[in-house]
Design a protein around this motif. Structure first.
Motif, PDB file in Angstrom:
ATOM      1  N   SER A  95       0.832  -1.212   0.000  1.00 44.44           N
ATOM      2  CA  SER A  95       0.000   0.000   0.000  1.00 44.44           C
ATOM      3  C   SER A  95       0.862   1.255   0.000  1.00 44.44           C
ATOM      4  N   LEU A  98       2.265   1.619  -3.551  1.00 46.72           N
ATOM      5  CA  LEU A  98       1.259   2.014  -4.545  1.00 46.72           C
ATOM      6  C   LEU A  98       0.882   3.484  -4.393  1.00 46.72           C
ATOM      7  N   VAL A  99       0.727   3.933  -3.168  1.00 50.01           N
ATOM      8  CA  VAL A  99       0.430   5.355  -2.934  1.00 50.01           C
ATOM      9  C   VAL A  99       1.556   6.233  -3.481  1.00 50.01           C
ATOM     10  N   THR A 102       1.432   5.889  -7.793  1.00 50.63           N
ATOM     11  CA  THR A 102       0.225   6.208  -8.557  1.00 50.63           C
ATOM     12  C   THR A 102       0.047   7.724  -8.637  1.00 50.63           C
ATOM     13  N   ARG A 108      -5.335   6.016  -0.220  1.00 50.61           N
ATOM     14  CA  ARG A 108      -5.918   4.877   0.489  1.00 50.61           C
ATOM     15  C   ARG A 108      -6.090   3.704  -0.466  1.00 50.61           C
ATOM     16  N   CYS A 109      -5.796   2.491   0.006  1.00 49.62           N
ATOM     17  CA  CYS A 109      -5.877   1.284  -0.806  1.00 49.62           C
ATOM     18  C   CYS A 109      -6.913   0.329  -0.226  1.00 49.62           C
ATOM     19  N   TYR A 111      -8.550  -3.427  -1.003  1.00 52.11           N
ATOM     20  CA  TYR A 111      -8.177  -4.593  -1.796  1.00 52.11           C
ATOM     21  C   TYR A 111      -9.361  -5.521  -2.065  1.00 52.11           C
ATOM     22  N   CYS A 280      -8.668   1.722 -10.332  1.00 50.95           N
ATOM     23  CA  CYS A 280      -8.810   0.278 -10.210  1.00 50.95           C
ATOM     24  C   CYS A 280      -7.629  -0.414 -10.888  1.00 50.95           C
ATOM     25  N   VAL A 294      -6.881  -3.885  -6.449  1.00 50.38           N
ATOM     26  CA  VAL A 294      -6.893  -2.805  -5.471  1.00 50.38           C
ATOM     27  C   VAL A 294      -7.610  -1.601  -6.073  1.00 50.38           C
ATOM     28  N   LEU A 296      -7.595   2.390  -5.413  1.00 42.52           N
ATOM     29  CA  LEU A 296      -6.987   3.515  -4.708  1.00 42.52           C
ATOM     30  C   LEU A 296      -7.910   4.714  -4.773  1.00 42.52           C
ATOM     31  N   THR A 297      -8.035   5.423  -3.662  1.00 43.50           N
ATOM     32  CA  THR A 297      -8.837   6.632  -3.628  1.00 43.50           C
ATOM     33  C   THR A 297      -8.156   7.645  -2.712  1.00 43.50           C
ATOM     34  N   CYS A 328       0.165 -10.253  -2.293  1.00 43.03           N
ATOM     35  CA  CYS A 328       0.828  -8.972  -2.027  1.00 43.03           C
ATOM     36  C   CYS A 328       2.334  -9.085  -2.226  1.00 43.03           C
TER      37      CYS A 328
END
Length: 449
Positions: A95, A98-99, A102, A108-109, A111, A280, A294, A296-297, A328
């Protein structure tokens, strides 16, 4: 064990996806024993170059030693644990990474375990956000024509490929479908950017009319993959981001198929320099090893659900295998490979070789277009090049190309009359040239009267 024995056993018990099983009365299936790099090998020793990354998931080849070793290490410690009330190191590390990689602002992730499930999460989360914020009339979604977002009922509803959707119409929520910015239908002398700007006027008028009842717009950035690898210009995404902000509507970017370097940048949204409200991801997330997805938002969404338990604002959506530690770990190893090797830059060279190798097909009498975004290239066959008249779908000419590819040692799986290349990134320039040659041969065979 040989091909014949395993096929016989398979047909007695297995129902295959996206398949008319009766075809296997005359179309032999290929039992695969092992994979290595870009190659798949059957039980009789035949090898097939995986030109489609095994349904677009495999990034760094089959049985990659680095990913293999990472999964083995994790397996010795922890194979799975519930993520409700518990956590584990692989999901936290993944997480955080990815944050960091991206588009900016995503923080926030959440899953799930496959692409369709990720789309369901994004749809529900968007609707629930507006519900929590008191906008109870917002309960619809806008999608693009020819779009595809998965096979579960919510994901299917926001898609627009009749082959997959029409049968289940009575089960699906009603959505608003807007003509997409597909550059294939451009007018003479019109650029893809001009097509994007022209077609966006329809989207803008739709948003203006329906914003009060709309939760989100959902799009596949740059490439509508299952819809025939139709492509469009990043300008559309820029305009859409601004309009969604203006009209108070969320933007969901479904990068399940196009993320992780497929379009020439790590994420397709980067080419529009924009951040969606929901991103997505799946498929290449684990390098093609294990199911994981995952969404993400950003914190504005997250904060709408953060409250005392008795307020009943929590997002009560779950999957048994949410953020499985093995999956993961595969994802972390995949991200390691992006960092250790200059993957995106190397892909630029491979994409150029792909473009050069497929360029001669532009003059083929039955090819309407050769199109490409990064490591995704597509060739569209037509009956009449001058008018664009397609071949009748019932003729299944793509099947001829598929069978020719197998005979030549290449896994090509056309989408109807559209053939494409979406290979693993470990492919060589010579192997790309080989695939282009096989593709050209297959098109010649498929287009015979």
């Amino acid at each position: 064990m040989n091909n014949h024995d395993l096929t016989r056993r398979d047909l007695a018990v297995v129902w295959h996806p996206c398949t008319q099983m009766k075809d296997h009365e005359h179309l032999p299936m290929i039992p695969i024993q092992r994979g290595e790099g870009v190659w798949l090998e059957d039980f009789d020793g035949n090898r097939y170059l995986d030109a489609i990354s095994s349904w677009w998931v495999n990034l760094f080849g089959h049985a990659h030693p680095y990913i293999n070793a990472a999964i083995r290490r994790q397996m010795a410690d922890l194979e799975h644990v519930i993520l409700a009330g518990f956590t584990h190191e692989p999901v936290v590390r993944l997480s955080e990474r990815l944050v960091a990689i991206t588009p900016p602002g995503l923080s926030r992730c959440f899953y799930a375990d496959n692409g369709s499930a990720a789309v369901e999460v994004a749809l529900k989360m968007s609707f629930h956000y507006w519900h929590n914020r008191g906008h109870k009339k917002k309960n619809r979604f806008i999608c693009l024509s020819n779009s595809y977002h998965g096979e579960t009922l919510g994901a299917l509803a926001v898609g627009d490929v009749p082959l997959y959707k029409s049968t289940y119409g009575p089960l699906l929520m009603e959505v608003i479908t807007v003509p997409g910015p597909d550059c294939f239908g451009r007018k003479p002398g019109e650029s893809c950017e001009q097509v994007a700007e022209r077609m966006f006027k329809v989207m803008e008028s739709t948003l203006e009319k329906h914003a009060q009842e709309t939760c989100a717009v959902i799009v596949e950035p740059l490439v509508q993959c299952a819809g025939g690898m139709r492509m469009y210009h990043p300008r559309y995404l820029q305009l859409l981001r601004d309009a969604c902000d203006h009209y108070g509507v969320h933007l969901i970017a479904d990068e399940i198929a196009v993320g992780f370097g497929r379009t020439g940048t790590l994420f397709a949204c980067e080419q529009a320099i924009m951040t969606p409200d929901f991103l997505c991801l799946s498929k290449g997330l684990t390098g093609g090893y294990l199911p994981l997805s995952v969404v993400l938002t950003h914190d504005l969404i997250y904060d709408a659900f953060y409250d005392d338990y008795t307020r009943l604002t929590a997002f009560l959506h779950s999957h048994s295998y949410t953020a499985n530690p093995l999956a993961c770990t595969a994802a972390l190893a995949t991200l390691d490979l992006f960092e250790r090797e200059d993957v995106i830059q190397r892909n630029h060279r491979l994409a150029q070789v792909m473009a050069e190798s497929l360029a001669p097909l532009k003059d083929h009498p039955h090819v309407a277009e050769v199109r490409q975004h990064g490591m995704i290239a597509a060739v569209e066959m037509v009956k009449n090049k001058a008018t664009g008249e397609p071949y009748p779908w019932q003729e299944r000419r793509g099947l001829t190309l598929y069978q020719h590819g197998l005979r030549r040692g290449a896994l090509l799986r056309p989408l109807g009359h559209v053939s494409y290349l979406m290979p693993p990134y470990v492919i060589t320039e010579a192997q790309i040239q080989f695939l282009a040659q096989v593709l050209a041969e297959g098109i010649d065979l498929a287009c015979r009267d």
